[in-house]
Design a protein around this motif. Structure first.
Motif, mmCIF file in Angstrom:
data_model
loop_
_atom_site.group_PDB
_atom_site.id
_atom_site.type_symbol
_atom_site.label_atom_id
_atom_site.label_comp_id
_atom_site.label_asym_id
_atom_site.label_seq_id
_atom_site.Cartn_x
_atom_site.Cartn_y
_atom_site.Cartn_z
ATOM 1 N N PRO A 28 -20.304 28.363 77.320
ATOM 2 C CA PRO A 28 -19.675 28.032 78.742
ATOM 3 C C PRO A 28 -19.330 26.576 78.745
ATOM 4 O O PRO A 28 -18.226 26.302 79.317
ATOM 5 C CB PRO A 28 -20.689 28.316 79.791
ATOM 6 C CG PRO A 28 -21.475 29.401 79.137
ATOM 7 C CD PRO A 28 -21.844 28.930 77.774
ATOM 8 N N ALA A 29 -20.382 25.525 78.412
ATOM 9 C CA ALA A 29 -20.083 24.196 78.222
ATOM 10 C C ALA A 29 -18.892 23.970 77.315
ATOM 11 O O ALA A 29 -18.069 23.035 77.748
ATOM 12 C CB ALA A 29 -21.065 23.322 78.006
ATOM 13 N N ASN A 30 -18.791 24.479 76.196
ATOM 14 C CA ASN A 30 -17.566 24.415 75.588
ATOM 15 C C ASN A 30 -16.184 24.811 75.961
ATOM 16 O O ASN A 30 -15.391 24.104 75.607
ATOM 17 C CB ASN A 30 -17.944 25.350 74.008
ATOM 18 C CG ASN A 30 -19.057 24.754 73.156
ATOM 19 O OD1 ASN A 30 -19.485 23.634 73.303
ATOM 20 N ND2 ASN A 30 -19.697 25.577 72.371
ATOM 21 N N VAL A 31 -16.450 26.003 76.771
ATOM 22 C CA VAL A 31 -15.067 26.297 77.418
ATOM 23 C C VAL A 31 -14.660 25.274 78.253
ATOM 24 O O VAL A 31 -13.441 24.985 78.474
ATOM 25 C CB VAL A 31 -15.461 27.749 77.703
ATOM 26 C CG1 VAL A 31 -14.254 28.137 78.875
ATOM 27 C CG2 VAL A 31 -15.713 28.768 76.890
ATOM 28 N N ALA A 32 -15.475 24.654 78.964
ATOM 29 C CA ALA A 32 -15.233 23.654 80.109
ATOM 30 C C ALA A 32 -14.754 22.632 79.304
ATOM 31 O O ALA A 32 -13.666 21.858 79.777
ATOM 32 C CB ALA A 32 -16.411 23.388 80.890
ATOM 33 N N VAL A 33 -15.459 22.192 78.210
ATOM 34 C CA VAL A 33 -14.897 20.960 77.561
ATOM 35 C C VAL A 33 -13.621 21.354 76.962
ATOM 36 O O VAL A 33 -12.642 20.388 77.082
ATOM 37 C CB VAL A 33 -15.932 20.554 76.227
ATOM 38 C CG1 VAL A 33 -15.106 19.523 75.398
ATOM 39 C CG2 VAL A 33 -17.150 19.933 76.831
ATOM 40 N N GLY A 34 -13.308 22.397 76.387
ATOM 41 C CA GLY A 34 -11.970 22.634 75.894
ATOM 42 C C GLY A 34 -10.941 22.805 76.966
ATOM 43 O O GLY A 34 -9.748 22.179 76.609
ATOM 44 N N LEU A 35 -11.089 22.989 78.231
ATOM 45 C CA LEU A 35 -10.202 23.100 79.258
ATOM 46 C C LEU A 35 -10.165 21.858 79.643
ATOM 47 O O LEU A 35 -8.840 21.406 79.733
ATOM 48 C CB LEU A 35 -10.738 23.890 80.494
ATOM 49 C CG LEU A 35 -10.970 25.410 80.285
ATOM 50 C CD1 LEU A 35 -11.650 26.299 81.279
ATOM 51 C CD2 LEU A 35 -9.508 26.064 80.309
ATOM 52 N N GLY A 36 -10.977 21.012 79.816
ATOM 53 C CA GLY A 36 -10.873 19.599 80.204
ATOM 54 C C GLY A 36 -9.852 18.682 79.247
ATOM 55 O O GLY A 36 -8.985 17.936 79.755
#
Length: 334
Positions: A28-36
């Motif tokens: 999930p953190a990777n997804v958030a970073v990708g989105l940011g």
């Protein structure tokens, strides 16, 4: 605003040559970073420790324009780690040391939330999994719900046990992204396209199956498509699936397909638009594979890659996927 709920860990990556490096991670953190990095407004509900690994994660999230909800530190509990080992193809396997308890949970969702995304360990590991289930049930019908099972067999027990929980969570979602490896573990010997269609019938508007170098498969109410993957020189595949999810959600946002007000449009998604979404997500994933660790590209890097493709006279369809006809077209809405 996209809200992501789930674990943040540090990946300890050991290559086939025995070299070890530490990278921020956690699906999930990777997804958030990708989105940011792609420019989507994003917040993350997570937990990590007051230790050097936690400091690494906090700096990484801040540098990637991710807002962390509440106070994420867990007192004396150490930050979770994932021991990732890569083979000659760059594919990774994982062993985890992690606890998951996202408390206190928020009293209410932030104003302007268009999408809630979660997945992987956060959905199955107690005591936090119960909190995540409540959040999903509260979000249902109030925003777009996105889910990626991202199965971790060493933490999820037997496939039959995990399958019941994962099917329930998928039925709560509007958008589901799952890998062929996940489906092979959950349903040994079964055809992934049949499983994706079965999941679609349980409630989601869109189900996408990633297949590594073989590309991706997506099914929606109006049909299904196969999208080839861009050809790149792979450093490793750590975080590639999460980058795909980030690329998919960002593309949905840019097409104004996220949010409860857009639910009917998402349900009418057509094969051509689905192909466009898969192509965008595939490019973000491919650009993550060219460098070590879960290190997704920025919007500027994605755009630069597109310009290079056009400047070299390469047909974008060869990179983003040709406009193949739907396998089972039922209408052409979207």
């Amino acid at each position: 605003m996209i809200i992501v709920v789930g674990e943040a860990v540090v990946d300890i990556v050991t290559s086939e040559h025995g070299e070890t490096t530490a990278h921020p991670g956690g699906s999930p953190a990777n997804v958030a970073v990708g989105l940011g990095r792609l420019g989507s407004p994003v917040s993350l509900l997570t937990r990590f420790g007051r230790d050097p690994h936690g400091e690494m994660l906090a700096a990484h999230l801040a540098d990637s324009s991710v807002t962390v909800i509440g106070n994420p530190t867990m007192g004396e509990t150490p930050t979770g780690t994932a021991i990732a080992r890569t083979d000659t193809t760059g594919s990774a396997t994982y062993e985890f040391a992690i606890s998951w308890d996202p408390t206190p949970e928020p009293d209410e969702f932030p104003a302007g939330m268009a999408c809630l995304h979660t997945g992987s360990i956060a959905v199955t590991l107690e005591p936090g999994a119960t909190t995540v289930r409540r959040l999903l049930e509260q979000a249902r019908g109030r925003c777009t719900v996105s889910y990626d099972p991202n199965c971790r067999p060493t933490l999820m027990g037997e496939p039959a046990q995990a399958r019941t929980l994962i099917e329930h969570r998928a039925a709560l979602a509007d958008v589901v992204k799952v890998s062929d490896d996940d489906l092979d573990w959950l349903y040994p010997g079964r055809d992934i396209t049949e499983i994706a269609r079965e999941w679609l019938e349980r409630g989601p508007a869109l189900v996408v199956v990633t297949r590594g170098a073989a590309g991706s498969y997506g099914v929606c109410g109006s049909g299904d498509v196969h999208c080839p993957a861009p050809t790149v020189e792979v450093a490793d595949t750590v975080g590639a699936g999460d980058a795909f999810t980030a690329g998919l959600l960002d593309a949905l946002r840019r097409l104004d397909l996220l949010g409860v007000d857009q639910a009917s449009r998402l349900r009418r998604l057509g094969p051509e638009t689905l192909m466009e979404l898969l192509g965008e997500a595939s490019l973000v994933s491919a650009l993550t594979c060219v460098r070590p660790g879960a290190d997704p590209p920025t919007a500027r890097e994605v755009e630069r890659h597109r310009r290079n493709i056009h400047g070299a006279g390469v047909d974008p369809a060869r990179v983003f996927g040709p406009a193949q006809p739907a396998v089972n077209p039922r209408n052409r809405v979207g």
